[in-house]
Motif scaffolding. Structure first.
Motif, PDB file in Angstrom:
ATOM      1  N   THR A 213       0.929  -1.329   0.036  1.00  0.00           N
ATOM      2  CA  THR A 213      -0.209  -0.233   0.355  1.00  0.00           C
ATOM      3  C   THR A 213       0.706   1.023  -0.323  1.00  0.00           C
ATOM      4  OG1 THR A 213      -1.824  -1.005   0.969  1.00  0.00           O
ATOM      5  CG2 THR A 213      -1.440   1.436   1.172  1.00  0.00           C
TER       6      THR A 213
ATOM      7  N   GLU B  30      -8.660  -6.449  -0.109  1.00  0.00           N
ATOM      8  CA  GLU B  30      -8.930  -5.493   0.410  1.00  0.00           C
ATOM      9  C   GLU B  30      -8.652  -5.383   1.822  1.00  0.00           C
ATOM     10  OE1 GLU B  30     -12.042  -2.312   1.565  1.00  0.00           O
ATOM     11  OE2 GLU B  30     -11.439  -2.115  -0.504  1.00  0.00           O
TER      12      GLU B  30
ATOM     13  N   TYR C 189      -8.875   6.406   3.421  1.00  0.00           N
ATOM     14  CA  TYR C 189      -9.503   5.836   1.458  1.00  0.00           C
ATOM     15  C   TYR C 189      -8.634   4.904   1.176  1.00  0.00           C
ATOM     16  CZ  TYR C 189     -10.106   6.747  -3.240  1.00  0.00           C
ATOM     17  OH  TYR C 189     -10.335   6.539  -4.309  1.00  0.00           O
ATOM     18  N   LEU C 190      -9.380   3.965   0.834  1.00  0.00           N
ATOM     19  CA  LEU C 190      -8.080   2.919   0.379  1.00  0.00           C
ATOM     20  C   LEU C 190      -8.719   2.055  -0.797  1.00  0.00           C
ATOM     21  CD1 LEU C 190      -5.909   0.917   1.273  1.00  0.00           C
ATOM     22  CD2 LEU C 190      -8.026  -1.055   1.596  1.00  0.00           C
ATOM     23  N   GLU C 191      -7.868   2.330  -2.219  1.00  0.00           N
ATOM     24  CA  GLU C 191      -8.241   1.772  -3.442  1.00  0.00           C
ATOM     25  C   GLU C 191      -7.834   1.001  -3.748  1.00  0.00           C
ATOM     26  OE1 GLU C 191      -9.471   3.837  -7.483  1.00  0.00           O
ATOM     27  OE2 GLU C 191      -9.700   5.488  -6.087  1.00  0.00           O
ATOM     28  N   GLN C 192      -7.967   0.027  -5.005  1.00  0.00           N
ATOM     29  CA  GLN C 192      -6.593  -0.857  -5.856  1.00  0.00           C
ATOM     30  C   GLN C 192      -6.604   0.438  -6.745  1.00  0.00           C
ATOM     31  OE1 GLN C 192      -6.694  -4.730  -7.903  1.00  0.00           O
ATOM     32  NE2 GLN C 192      -7.580  -5.187  -6.726  1.00  0.00           N
TER      33      GLN C 192
ATOM     34  N   TYR D  98      -2.274  -0.900  -3.687  1.00  0.00           N
ATOM     35  CA  TYR D  98      -3.361  -0.321  -3.112  1.00  0.00           C
ATOM     36  C   TYR D  98      -2.751   1.011  -3.048  1.00  0.00           C
ATOM     37  CZ  TYR D  98      -7.018  -3.577  -2.976  1.00  0.00           C
ATOM     38  OH  TYR D  98      -8.073  -4.924  -3.191  1.00  0.00           O
TER      39      TYR D  98
ATOM     40  N   ALA E 106      -4.016   4.762  -0.725  1.00  0.00           N
ATOM     41  CA  ALA E 106      -4.359   5.079   0.887  1.00  0.00           C
ATOM     42  C   ALA E 106      -4.421   6.618   1.189  1.00  0.00           C
ATOM     43  CB  ALA E 106      -4.412   4.078   1.423  1.00  0.00           C
TER      44      ALA E 106
ATOM     45  N   ARG F  29      -1.485   8.863 -10.151  1.00  0.00           N
ATOM     46  CA  ARG F  29      -3.413   8.657  -9.927  1.00  0.00           C
ATOM     47  C   ARG F  29      -3.869  10.216  -9.128  1.00  0.00           C
ATOM     48  NH1 ARG F  29      -5.486   3.821 -10.256  1.00  0.00           N
ATOM     49  NH2 ARG F  29      -7.784   3.935 -10.132  1.00  0.00           N
TER      50      ARG F  29
ATOM     51  N   LYS G  92      -6.628  12.139 -10.456  1.00  0.00           N
ATOM     52  CA  LYS G  92      -8.209  11.525  -9.313  1.00  0.00           C
ATOM     53  C   LYS G  92      -8.675  12.876  -8.980  1.00  0.00           C
ATOM     54  CE  LYS G  92     -10.798   8.238  -7.857  1.00  0.00           C
ATOM     55  NZ  LYS G  92     -10.862   6.839  -7.394  1.00  0.00           N
TER      56      LYS G  92
ATOM     57  N   SER H 131     -12.672  14.637  -7.701  1.00  0.00           N
ATOM     58  CA  SER H 131     -13.703  13.794  -7.511  1.00  0.00           C
ATOM     59  C   SER H 131     -13.486  14.207  -6.146  1.00  0.00           C
ATOM     60  CB  SER H 131     -12.941  12.632  -7.205  1.00  0.00           C
ATOM     61  OG  SER H 131     -11.639  12.136  -6.285  1.00  0.00           O
TER      62      SER H 131
ATOM     63  N   ILE I 107     -11.607  12.843  -3.438  1.00  0.00           N
ATOM     64  CA  ILE I 107     -10.638  12.239  -2.637  1.00  0.00           C
ATOM     65  C   ILE I 107     -10.001  13.142  -1.804  1.00  0.00           C
ATOM     66  CG2 ILE I 107      -9.155  12.583  -4.410  1.00  0.00           C
ATOM     67  CD1 ILE I 107      -8.029  10.032  -4.430  1.00  0.00           C
TER      68      ILE I 107
END
Length: 231
Positions: free
Chosen positions: A19, A64, A81-84, A103, A105, A147, A151, A155, A157
Protein backbone atom coordinates in the motif's frame (compact mmCIF):
# COMPACT_ATOMS: atom_id res chain seq x y z
CA UNK A 1 0.94 -20.75 -7.41
CA UNK A 2 3.11 -22.96 -9.62
CA UNK A 3 3.49 -22.25 -13.31
CA UNK A 4 3.99 -25.09 -15.72
CA UNK A 5 6.11 -24.95 -18.87
CA UNK A 6 7.14 -27.49 -21.45
CA UNK A 7 10.00 -28.39 -19.11
CA UNK A 8 7.66 -29.08 -16.20
CA UNK A 9 6.73 -27.16 -13.04
CA UNK A 10 8.76 -24.02 -12.31
CA UNK A 11 9.24 -21.87 -9.21
CA UNK A 12 6.15 -20.74 -7.33
CA UNK A 13 4.65 -17.36 -8.12
CA UNK A 14 3.98 -15.54 -4.86
CA UNK A 15 1.36 -12.82 -4.43
CA UNK A 16 2.03 -9.82 -2.20
CA UNK A 17 -0.16 -6.88 -1.20
CA UNK A 18 1.43 -3.45 -0.68
CA UNK A 19 0.00 0.00 0.00
CA UNK A 20 1.09 3.53 -0.88
CA UNK A 21 -0.43 5.63 1.90
CA UNK A 22 -0.37 9.43 1.54
CA UNK A 23 -0.90 12.19 4.06
CA UNK A 24 -0.04 15.88 4.39
CA UNK A 25 2.41 17.54 6.76
CA UNK A 26 2.78 21.21 7.61
CA UNK A 27 6.52 21.61 8.10
CA UNK A 28 6.99 25.35 7.63
CA UNK A 29 7.30 25.31 3.86
CA UNK A 30 5.27 27.38 1.41
CA UNK A 31 2.93 24.43 0.89
CA UNK A 32 2.18 21.34 2.98
CA UNK A 33 4.28 18.33 2.02
CA UNK A 34 2.80 15.12 0.65
CA UNK A 35 4.29 12.39 2.84
CA UNK A 36 4.12 8.60 3.12
CA UNK A 37 5.35 5.93 5.54
CA UNK A 38 8.05 3.46 4.52
CA UNK A 39 9.37 0.33 6.19
CA UNK A 40 13.07 -0.56 6.33
CA UNK A 41 13.70 -4.11 5.16
CA UNK A 42 15.46 -6.34 7.67
CA UNK A 43 16.32 -9.20 5.33
CA UNK A 44 17.53 -9.83 1.80
CA UNK A 45 16.84 -9.00 -0.90
CA UNK A 46 17.50 -5.28 -0.40
CA UNK A 47 18.18 -5.58 3.34
CA UNK A 48 18.51 -2.10 4.88
CA UNK A 49 16.63 -0.32 2.12
CA UNK A 50 13.23 1.31 2.52
CA UNK A 51 10.10 -0.18 0.98
CA UNK A 52 6.34 0.18 0.90
CA UNK A 53 4.44 -1.43 3.77
CA UNK A 54 2.98 -4.77 2.75
CA UNK A 55 3.08 -8.51 3.10
CA UNK A 56 2.06 -11.81 1.59
CA UNK A 57 -1.54 -12.50 0.64
CA UNK A 58 -3.04 -15.23 2.80
CA UNK A 59 -4.96 -17.89 0.91
CA UNK A 60 -8.08 -17.15 2.98
CA UNK A 61 -7.98 -13.33 2.65
CA UNK A 62 -9.78 -10.92 0.39
CA UNK A 63 -7.45 -8.37 -1.19
CA UNK A 64 -8.72 -5.28 0.62
CA UNK A 65 -8.64 -7.12 3.94
CA UNK A 66 -5.01 -8.06 3.27
CA UNK A 67 -4.14 -4.43 2.47
CA UNK A 68 -5.74 -3.25 5.73
CA UNK A 69 -4.07 -6.01 7.74
CA UNK A 70 -0.57 -5.42 6.40
CA UNK A 71 -0.91 -1.67 6.97
CA UNK A 72 -2.00 -2.22 10.56
CA UNK A 73 0.82 -4.70 11.19
CA UNK A 74 3.58 -2.52 9.75
CA UNK A 75 2.45 1.04 10.51
CA UNK A 76 -0.61 0.76 12.85
CA UNK A 77 -2.43 3.13 10.47
CA UNK A 78 -6.10 2.82 9.50
CA UNK A 79 -6.74 4.78 6.27
CA UNK A 80 -9.75 7.00 5.62
CA UNK A 81 -9.61 6.08 1.92
CA UNK A 82 -8.41 2.84 0.30
CA UNK A 83 -8.50 1.89 -3.38
CA UNK A 84 -6.74 -0.68 -5.52
CA UNK A 85 -4.07 1.05 -7.61
CA UNK A 86 -2.55 -1.48 -10.01
CA UNK A 87 -0.96 -4.90 -10.30
CA UNK A 88 2.83 -4.92 -10.71
CA UNK A 89 4.29 -8.16 -11.99
CA UNK A 90 7.29 -7.58 -14.26
CA UNK A 91 9.51 -10.65 -14.32
CA UNK A 92 12.64 -8.80 -13.18
CA UNK A 93 11.11 -6.83 -10.29
CA UNK A 94 12.29 -9.34 -7.65
CA UNK A 95 14.83 -12.18 -7.48
CA UNK A 96 11.91 -14.58 -6.99
CA UNK A 97 8.69 -14.38 -8.98
CA UNK A 98 6.44 -11.98 -7.09
CA UNK A 99 3.25 -10.30 -8.26
CA UNK A 100 2.27 -7.31 -6.11
CA UNK A 101 -1.30 -6.08 -5.87
CA UNK A 102 -0.86 -2.47 -4.80
CA UNK A 103 -3.40 -0.28 -3.05
CA UNK A 104 -3.20 3.41 -2.40
CA UNK A 105 -4.66 5.04 0.67
CA UNK A 106 -5.07 8.39 2.42
CA UNK A 107 -4.90 9.33 6.09
CA UNK A 108 -5.70 12.68 7.64
CA UNK A 109 -2.91 14.79 9.04
CA UNK A 110 -4.00 14.37 12.64
CA UNK A 111 -3.83 10.59 12.20
CA UNK A 112 -0.45 10.79 10.50
CA UNK A 113 0.90 12.92 13.36
CA UNK A 114 0.33 10.16 15.92
CA UNK A 115 3.50 8.21 16.69
CA UNK A 116 4.28 5.24 14.49
CA UNK A 117 5.17 1.94 16.19
CA UNK A 118 8.29 2.34 18.32
CA UNK A 119 10.47 0.83 15.69
CA UNK A 120 13.36 2.49 13.86
CA UNK A 121 12.31 0.54 10.77
CA UNK A 122 9.15 2.61 10.14
CA UNK A 123 9.26 6.32 9.27
CA UNK A 124 7.51 9.07 7.30
CA UNK A 125 9.16 10.55 4.21
CA UNK A 126 8.45 13.53 1.97
CA UNK A 127 7.53 12.26 -1.51
CA UNK A 128 9.81 14.95 -2.95
CA UNK A 129 12.83 13.57 -1.06
CA UNK A 130 12.65 9.78 -1.01
CA UNK A 131 15.54 7.53 0.04
CA UNK A 132 16.84 4.65 -2.03
CA UNK A 133 13.97 2.20 -2.36
CA UNK A 134 13.82 -1.56 -2.72
CA UNK A 135 12.52 -3.35 -5.80
CA UNK A 136 10.42 -1.12 -8.11
CA UNK A 137 8.80 0.79 -5.27
CA UNK A 138 9.93 4.23 -6.48
CA UNK A 139 8.08 3.65 -9.77
CA UNK A 140 5.03 2.47 -7.85
CA UNK A 141 5.03 5.64 -5.72
CA UNK A 142 5.42 7.84 -8.79
CA UNK A 143 2.46 6.11 -10.41
CA UNK A 144 0.36 6.54 -7.25
CA UNK A 145 1.22 10.27 -7.12
CA UNK A 146 0.20 10.64 -10.77
CA UNK A 147 -3.09 8.92 -9.99
CA UNK A 148 -3.69 11.17 -6.96
CA UNK A 149 -2.98 14.36 -8.91
CA UNK A 150 -5.33 13.35 -11.69
CA UNK A 151 -8.15 12.14 -9.48
CA UNK A 152 -8.23 15.11 -7.11
CA UNK A 153 -9.68 17.32 -9.84
CA UNK A 154 -12.79 15.26 -10.57
CA UNK A 155 -13.63 13.41 -7.35
CA UNK A 156 -14.10 13.91 -3.61
CA UNK A 157 -10.80 12.20 -2.86
CA UNK A 158 -9.50 15.31 -1.07
CA UNK A 159 -11.96 14.42 1.67
CA UNK A 160 -9.65 11.56 2.64
CA UNK A 161 -7.10 14.14 3.77
CA UNK A 162 -9.56 16.37 5.64
CA UNK A 163 -11.68 16.15 8.79
CA UNK A 164 -15.45 15.86 8.38
CA UNK A 165 -15.75 19.65 8.76
CA UNK A 166 -13.22 21.95 7.12
CA UNK A 167 -12.70 25.50 5.91
CA UNK A 168 -12.31 26.47 2.27
CA UNK A 169 -8.72 27.47 3.03
CA UNK A 170 -8.01 23.95 4.34
CA UNK A 171 -9.58 22.40 1.25
CA UNK A 172 -7.58 24.71 -1.00
CA UNK A 173 -4.38 23.70 0.79
CA UNK A 174 -5.04 20.05 -0.07
CA UNK A 175 -5.35 20.92 -3.77
CA UNK A 176 -2.24 23.11 -3.60
CA UNK A 177 -0.15 20.45 -1.86
CA UNK A 178 -1.13 17.74 -4.33
CA UNK A 179 -0.76 19.97 -7.38
CA UNK A 180 2.42 21.62 -6.11
CA UNK A 181 1.29 25.19 -6.79
CA UNK A 182 -0.68 28.02 -5.23
CA UNK A 183 -4.26 28.63 -6.33
CA UNK A 184 -6.07 31.96 -6.42
CA UNK A 185 -8.27 31.96 -3.28
CA UNK A 186 -11.15 33.95 -4.82
CA UNK A 187 -11.29 31.81 -7.96
CA UNK A 188 -11.09 28.61 -5.90
CA UNK A 189 -13.92 29.75 -3.62
CA UNK A 190 -16.09 30.68 -6.60
CA UNK A 191 -15.60 27.31 -8.27
CA UNK A 192 -16.07 25.07 -5.24
CA UNK A 193 -19.10 27.00 -3.98
CA UNK A 194 -20.62 26.81 -7.46
CA UNK A 195 -19.96 23.08 -7.80
CA UNK A 196 -22.72 22.06 -5.39
CA UNK A 197 -20.38 19.53 -3.79
CA UNK A 198 -20.01 21.41 -0.48
CA UNK A 199 -22.58 22.24 2.16
CA UNK A 200 -21.92 25.27 4.40
CA UNK A 201 -22.62 24.64 8.06
CA UNK A 202 -23.49 27.08 10.82
CA UNK A 203 -20.20 26.41 12.54
CA UNK A 204 -17.05 28.53 12.35
CA UNK A 205 -13.39 27.98 13.12
CA UNK A 206 -11.96 30.75 15.24
CA UNK A 207 -8.35 31.67 15.74
CA UNK A 208 -5.96 34.53 15.14
CA UNK A 209 -7.87 35.57 12.01
CA UNK A 210 -11.53 36.29 11.47
CA UNK A 211 -13.84 33.26 11.94
CA UNK A 212 -13.91 30.92 8.94
CA UNK A 213 -17.06 29.00 8.03
CA UNK A 214 -16.88 25.22 8.18
CA UNK A 215 -18.10 23.10 5.29
CA UNK A 216 -18.85 19.43 4.73
CA UNK A 217 -19.11 17.39 1.56
CA UNK A 218 -22.45 16.90 -0.12
CA UNK A 219 -22.36 13.14 -0.67
CA UNK A 220 -25.41 13.30 -2.95
CA UNK A 221 -23.44 15.14 -5.63
CA UNK A 222 -20.57 13.74 -7.63
CA UNK A 223 -17.88 16.24 -8.53
CA UNK A 224 -17.43 14.56 -11.92
CA UNK A 225 -20.95 15.71 -12.85
CA UNK A 226 -20.11 19.37 -12.17
CA UNK A 227 -16.75 19.74 -13.91
CA UNK A 228 -13.20 19.72 -12.51
CA UNK A 229 -12.01 22.02 -9.77
CA UNK A 230 -8.99 24.35 -10.19
CA UNK A 231 -5.64 22.61 -10.72
Amino acid sequence: MTRTTADGPQDDIRVAVSTVIFSLRHDGGELPSVVLPLVRRTRDPHAGQWALPGGWLDVSENLEAAASRTLAETTALAPSYLEQLYVFGDVGRSPSRVVSIVYWALVREDVASTPLPEDENVAWFDTADLPELAFDHRSIIEYALWRLRNKVGYSRIAHGLLPDLFTLAELREVYEAIGGKRLDPANFRRQVEGSGTLIPTREFRTGSHRPARLYRYNHDVELADRGPLPR
